[in-house]
Design a protein around this motif. Sequence first.
Motif, PDB file in Angstrom:
ATOM      1  N   GLU A 266      -3.388 -17.261   8.908  1.00  0.00           N
ATOM      2  CA  GLU A 266      -2.829 -17.270  10.267  1.00  0.00           C
ATOM      3  C   GLU A 266      -3.792 -16.651  11.279  1.00  0.00           C
ATOM      4  OE1 GLU A 266       0.659 -14.757  10.540  1.00  0.00           O
ATOM      5  OE2 GLU A 266      -0.111 -13.449   8.981  1.00  0.00           O
ATOM      6  N   THR A 267      -3.399 -16.729  12.554  1.00  0.00           N
ATOM      7  CA  THR A 267      -4.177 -16.149  13.650  1.00  0.00           C
ATOM      8  C   THR A 267      -3.358 -15.071  14.348  1.00  0.00           C
ATOM      9  OG1 THR A 267      -5.421 -18.182  14.030  1.00  0.00           O
ATOM     10  CG2 THR A 267      -5.304 -16.622  15.864  1.00  0.00           C
ATOM     11  N   TRP A 268      -3.982 -13.925  14.579  1.00  0.00           N
ATOM     12  CA  TRP A 268      -3.354 -12.837  15.332  1.00  0.00           C
ATOM     13  C   TRP A 268      -4.006 -12.819  16.712  1.00  0.00           C
ATOM     14  CZ3 TRP A 268      -3.994  -8.311  11.240  1.00  0.00           C
ATOM     15  CH2 TRP A 268      -3.428  -8.714  10.025  1.00  0.00           C
ATOM     16  N   THR A 269      -3.244 -13.042  17.742  1.00  0.00           N
ATOM     17  CA  THR A 269      -3.824 -13.199  19.074  1.00  0.00           C
ATOM     18  C   THR A 269      -3.729 -11.927  19.921  1.00  0.00           C
ATOM     19  OG1 THR A 269      -1.721 -14.064  19.917  1.00  0.00           O
ATOM     20  CG2 THR A 269      -3.324 -15.677  19.128  1.00  0.00           C
ATOM     21  N   SER A 270      -4.648 -11.835  20.882  1.00  0.00           N
ATOM     22  CA  SER A 270      -4.679 -10.767  21.897  1.00  0.00           C
ATOM     23  C   SER A 270      -4.588  -9.366  21.313  1.00  0.00           C
ATOM     24  CB  SER A 270      -3.542 -10.984  22.912  1.00  0.00           C
ATOM     25  OG  SER A 270      -3.718 -12.191  23.589  1.00  0.00           O
ATOM     26  N   LEU A 271      -5.430  -9.091  20.323  1.00  0.00           N
ATOM     27  CA  LEU A 271      -5.498  -7.740  19.766  1.00  0.00           C
ATOM     28  C   LEU A 271      -6.433  -6.882  20.626  1.00  0.00           C
ATOM     29  CD1 LEU A 271      -5.935  -8.517  15.956  1.00  0.00           C
ATOM     30  CD2 LEU A 271      -3.825  -8.001  17.175  1.00  0.00           C
ATOM     31  N   PRO A 272      -6.136  -5.599  20.779  1.00  0.00           N
ATOM     32  CA  PRO A 272      -7.034  -4.745  21.569  1.00  0.00           C
ATOM     33  C   PRO A 272      -8.250  -4.335  20.747  1.00  0.00           C
ATOM     34  CG  PRO A 272      -5.227  -3.438  20.708  1.00  0.00           C
ATOM     35  CD  PRO A 272      -4.965  -4.865  20.269  1.00  0.00           C
ATOM     36  N   LEU A 273      -9.425  -4.328  21.376  1.00  0.00           N
ATOM     37  CA  LEU A 273     -10.619  -3.803  20.721  1.00  0.00           C
ATOM     38  C   LEU A 273     -10.728  -2.329  21.121  1.00  0.00           C
ATOM     39  CD1 LEU A 273     -13.064  -4.643  18.974  1.00  0.00           C
ATOM     40  CD2 LEU A 273     -14.349  -4.928  21.108  1.00  0.00           C
ATOM     41  N   PRO A 274     -10.433  -1.419  20.198  1.00  0.00           N
ATOM     42  CA  PRO A 274     -10.311  -0.008  20.576  1.00  0.00           C
ATOM     43  C   PRO A 274     -11.610   0.658  21.017  1.00  0.00           C
ATOM     44  CG  PRO A 274     -10.112  -0.258  18.189  1.00  0.00           C
ATOM     45  CD  PRO A 274     -10.137  -1.629  18.771  1.00  0.00           C
ATOM     46  N   ILE A 275     -12.755   0.173  20.511  1.00  0.00           N
ATOM     47  CA  ILE A 275     -14.064   0.653  20.970  1.00  0.00           C
ATOM     48  C   ILE A 275     -14.804  -0.577  21.484  1.00  0.00           C
ATOM     49  CG2 ILE A 275     -16.143   1.950  20.396  1.00  0.00           C
ATOM     50  CD1 ILE A 275     -14.725   3.031  17.957  1.00  0.00           C
ATOM     51  N   PRO A 276     -15.204  -0.592  22.757  1.00  0.00           N
ATOM     52  CA  PRO A 276     -15.782  -1.816  23.327  1.00  0.00           C
ATOM     53  C   PRO A 276     -17.124  -2.188  22.712  1.00  0.00           C
ATOM     54  CG  PRO A 276     -15.982   0.014  24.878  1.00  0.00           C
ATOM     55  CD  PRO A 276     -15.121   0.496  23.749  1.00  0.00           C
ATOM     56  N   GLY A 277     -17.478  -3.462  22.878  1.00  0.00           N
ATOM     57  CA  GLY A 277     -18.778  -3.941  22.418  1.00  0.00           C
ATOM     58  C   GLY A 277     -18.676  -5.010  21.346  1.00  0.00           C
ATOM     59  N   ILE A 278     -19.563  -6.002  21.436  1.00  0.00           N
ATOM     60  CA  ILE A 278     -19.582  -7.081  20.446  1.00  0.00           C
ATOM     61  C   ILE A 278     -19.867  -6.519  19.058  1.00  0.00           C
ATOM     62  CG2 ILE A 278     -20.824  -9.164  19.724  1.00  0.00           C
ATOM     63  CD1 ILE A 278     -21.264  -9.758  22.711  1.00  0.00           C
ATOM     64  N   HIS A 279     -20.746  -5.516  18.982  1.00  0.00           N
ATOM     65  CA  HIS A 279     -21.068  -4.909  17.683  1.00  0.00           C
ATOM     66  C   HIS A 279     -19.835  -4.264  17.065  1.00  0.00           C
ATOM     67  CE1 HIS A 279     -21.459  -1.773  20.682  1.00  0.00           C
ATOM     68  NE2 HIS A 279     -21.590  -0.837  19.766  1.00  0.00           N
ATOM     69  N   ASN A 280     -18.973  -3.700  17.897  1.00  0.00           N
ATOM     70  CA  ASN A 280     -17.753  -3.090  17.371  1.00  0.00           C
ATOM     71  C   ASN A 280     -16.708  -4.128  16.962  1.00  0.00           C
ATOM     72  OD1 ASN A 280     -18.146  -0.232  17.270  1.00  0.00           O
ATOM     73  ND2 ASN A 280     -18.281  -0.260  19.501  1.00  0.00           N
ATOM     74  N   ILE A 336     -29.141   1.278  20.286  1.00  0.00           N
ATOM     75  CA  ILE A 336     -29.352   1.549  21.713  1.00  0.00           C
ATOM     76  C   ILE A 336     -29.153   0.276  22.528  1.00  0.00           C
ATOM     77  CG2 ILE A 336     -31.052   2.276  23.444  1.00  0.00           C
ATOM     78  CD1 ILE A 336     -32.274   4.081  21.235  1.00  0.00           C
ATOM     79  N   ASN A 337     -29.694  -0.844  22.037  1.00  0.00           N
ATOM     80  CA  ASN A 337     -29.498  -2.137  22.709  1.00  0.00           C
ATOM     81  C   ASN A 337     -28.019  -2.461  22.854  1.00  0.00           C
ATOM     82  OD1 ASN A 337     -32.205  -2.817  23.092  1.00  0.00           O
ATOM     83  ND2 ASN A 337     -32.383  -3.788  21.090  1.00  0.00           N
ATOM     84  N   ALA A 338     -27.279  -2.297  21.753  1.00  0.00           N
ATOM     85  CA  ALA A 338     -25.843  -2.613  21.761  1.00  0.00           C
ATOM     86  C   ALA A 338     -25.086  -1.699  22.720  1.00  0.00           C
ATOM     87  CB  ALA A 338     -25.274  -2.472  20.341  1.00  0.00           C
ATOM     88  N   LEU A 339     -25.444  -0.427  22.741  1.00  0.00           N
ATOM     89  CA  LEU A 339     -24.774   0.538  23.609  1.00  0.00           C
ATOM     90  C   LEU A 339     -25.005   0.211  25.084  1.00  0.00           C
ATOM     91  CD1 LEU A 339     -23.289   3.222  24.184  1.00  0.00           C
ATOM     92  CD2 LEU A 339     -25.476   4.388  23.862  1.00  0.00           C
ATOM     93  N   ILE A 340     -26.266  -0.007  25.461  1.00  0.00           N
ATOM     94  CA  ILE A 340     -26.567  -0.286  26.874  1.00  0.00           C
ATOM     95  C   ILE A 340     -25.932  -1.607  27.308  1.00  0.00           C
ATOM     96  CG2 ILE A 340     -28.410  -0.728  28.549  1.00  0.00           C
ATOM     97  CD1 ILE A 340     -30.196   1.160  26.862  1.00  0.00           C
ATOM     98  N   HIS A 341     -25.971  -2.612  26.425  1.00  0.00           N
ATOM     99  CA  HIS A 341     -25.340  -3.907  26.726  1.00  0.00           C
ATOM    100  C   HIS A 341     -23.843  -3.727  26.977  1.00  0.00           C
ATOM    101  CE1 HIS A 341     -23.325  -7.742  25.616  1.00  0.00           C
ATOM    102  NE2 HIS A 341     -24.333  -8.274  26.291  1.00  0.00           N
ATOM    103  N   THR A 342     -23.203  -2.909  26.157  1.00  0.00           N
ATOM    104  CA  THR A 342     -21.758  -2.684  26.299  1.00  0.00           C
ATOM    105  C   THR A 342     -21.442  -1.928  27.591  1.00  0.00           C
ATOM    106  OG1 THR A 342     -21.522  -2.615  23.896  1.00  0.00           O
ATOM    107  CG2 THR A 342     -19.713  -1.699  25.178  1.00  0.00           C
ATOM    108  N   VAL A 343     -22.250  -0.932  27.913  1.00  0.00           N
ATOM    109  CA  VAL A 343     -22.040  -0.174  29.162  1.00  0.00           C
ATOM    110  C   VAL A 343     -22.191  -1.107  30.363  1.00  0.00           C
ATOM    111  CG1 VAL A 343     -22.934   1.685  30.626  1.00  0.00           C
ATOM    112  CG2 VAL A 343     -22.749   2.029  28.161  1.00  0.00           C
ATOM    113  N   ARG A 344     -23.183  -1.984  30.326  1.00  0.00           N
ATOM    114  CA  ARG A 344     -23.377  -2.950  31.424  1.00  0.00           C
ATOM    115  C   ARG A 344     -22.171  -3.883  31.554  1.00  0.00           C
ATOM    116  NH1 ARG A 344     -27.559  -1.153  34.544  1.00  0.00           N
ATOM    117  NH2 ARG A 344     -29.487  -0.864  33.374  1.00  0.00           N
ATOM    118  N   LYS A 345     -21.609  -4.282  30.406  1.00  0.00           N
ATOM    119  CA  LYS A 345     -20.433  -5.159  30.427  1.00  0.00           C
ATOM    120  C   LYS A 345     -19.207  -4.446  30.993  1.00  0.00           C
ATOM    121  CE  LYS A 345     -21.113  -9.304  28.471  1.00  0.00           C
ATOM    122  NZ  LYS A 345     -20.593 -10.559  29.054  1.00  0.00           N
ATOM    123  N   CYS A 346     -19.040  -3.178  30.580  1.00  0.00           N
ATOM    124  CA  CYS A 346     -17.877  -2.401  31.030  1.00  0.00           C
ATOM    125  C   CYS A 346     -17.984  -1.985  32.492  1.00  0.00           C
ATOM    126  CB  CYS A 346     -17.726  -1.149  30.166  1.00  0.00           C
ATOM    127  SG  CYS A 346     -17.201  -1.441  28.480  1.00  0.00           S
TER     128      CYS A 346
END
Length: 461
Positions: A266-280, A336-346
Amino acid sequence: MNLNKINYFYFLGIGGIGMSSIAKYFHLIGKKVFGHDQNKTLLTKKLEKEGISINYNDSISFLPKCVLSKECLIVYTPAISNNNKQWIFLKKYGKNIKKRSQVLALITENELCIAIGGTHGKTTTCTLLGHILYSAGMKITAFLGGISENYKSNLLFNKKSKIFLVEADEFDHSFLYLSPNIACITSLDQDHIDIYPTKENLKKSYIDFSNRIKKPYRKIFLCKEESLRAKNSIYYSIIEKKVNYYSDHLCIKENKWYFDFHTPKETWTSLPLPIPGIHNLKNVTAALAISDYLKINKKEIKKALFLFKGIKRRFSIHYQKKKIYIDDYAHHPTEINALIHTVRKCFPKKKILGIFQPHLFSRTKFFEKFFVKSLEKLDILILLDIYPARENPINNVNSNNLLKKIKINYENKEISTLSKVLEKLKKKHFDIIITMGAGNIDTLILPITKWLNKQYRDEKK
């Protein structure tokens, strides 16, 4: 070794995140625990408050009388200095001596064990999985590589545990002592150059680890984006949909991140990502996949995800008013790349000031050009001296030489000591501060937060 016959434990380097959780575990099951560390920290203070005796001088006069007994196990971390007087003495006269990883293997060898490995993401994955299982009522003890914000601890403990959850640390081949029933490998990025000079060395070690999985279960969860393949594997992904578990439709709504998670059924929709970032998203997908595989109730998993508060030093926001202050453990160029990318997104279109403390001379030397590219993504850089940890200096490997190669405007980059950072911050114009590193850069968290609180309060007057 039969741990039931050991009544005393002495930890050399008890303040380490991995050492302290094991020390706490033995204390909670009624053993007498002692320890030594170089520095008094928040972790050691907490252990002392719980009743564990710790000394901060390496003189052998501070050793407890029981330490040479056959009933005492001496546990050491590979990070302990070879010049430490207690370590020199105990290597010669101690009856029972084991590495931290060996002791973790002894604790879990006859238990149902889940081990989370990977260059990046193992602490986040392990802490979230531990939170899901613990809050779902499972009898679990989890040894975490970070401080859970939900439990304010790096140990989740149940005296009648039926499951033991651990981090499988690749440093010094530590994870090759473990024989888990279920394992997970989150990422396969080169690191610990002193142990793994080539990526092939690292990959071979992970293959050796995957071959240690045992029955019952005998399953290993692998991120499809990585190059590792193994028998008895279950794949998860955030890109490939032809796998057992995957997540997609990542979106940001009102500065909160959401995603969909797909199980084989099955699919679970609209779950919250508790720590932002694609890596997370990768880390959360791994934790959800293992939880579903263990047949944890879907409602319990979702509830735990909604209530997850994160981990200290993993995208930890300490101030968010006129300015923003984020602290993170990132110490590898990929992180570091993932962190800065996530901060820029947020926080788009914000001016980011990064304070970075390189960790280890060998890592700084090997990844120099990658650190340069990562740090150039910042608007302003304050670079601290290299934190040596267990290493001796390497010729021409220092923060001054690293800074010279970073193509940030000369006025926007400089070297600083820990004690001078606050003074330099007061002269900078920024929207966001990020502190990054695995050394003692965390000692800046409180003074920076206090300064921002005071500055903002004073500006309102």
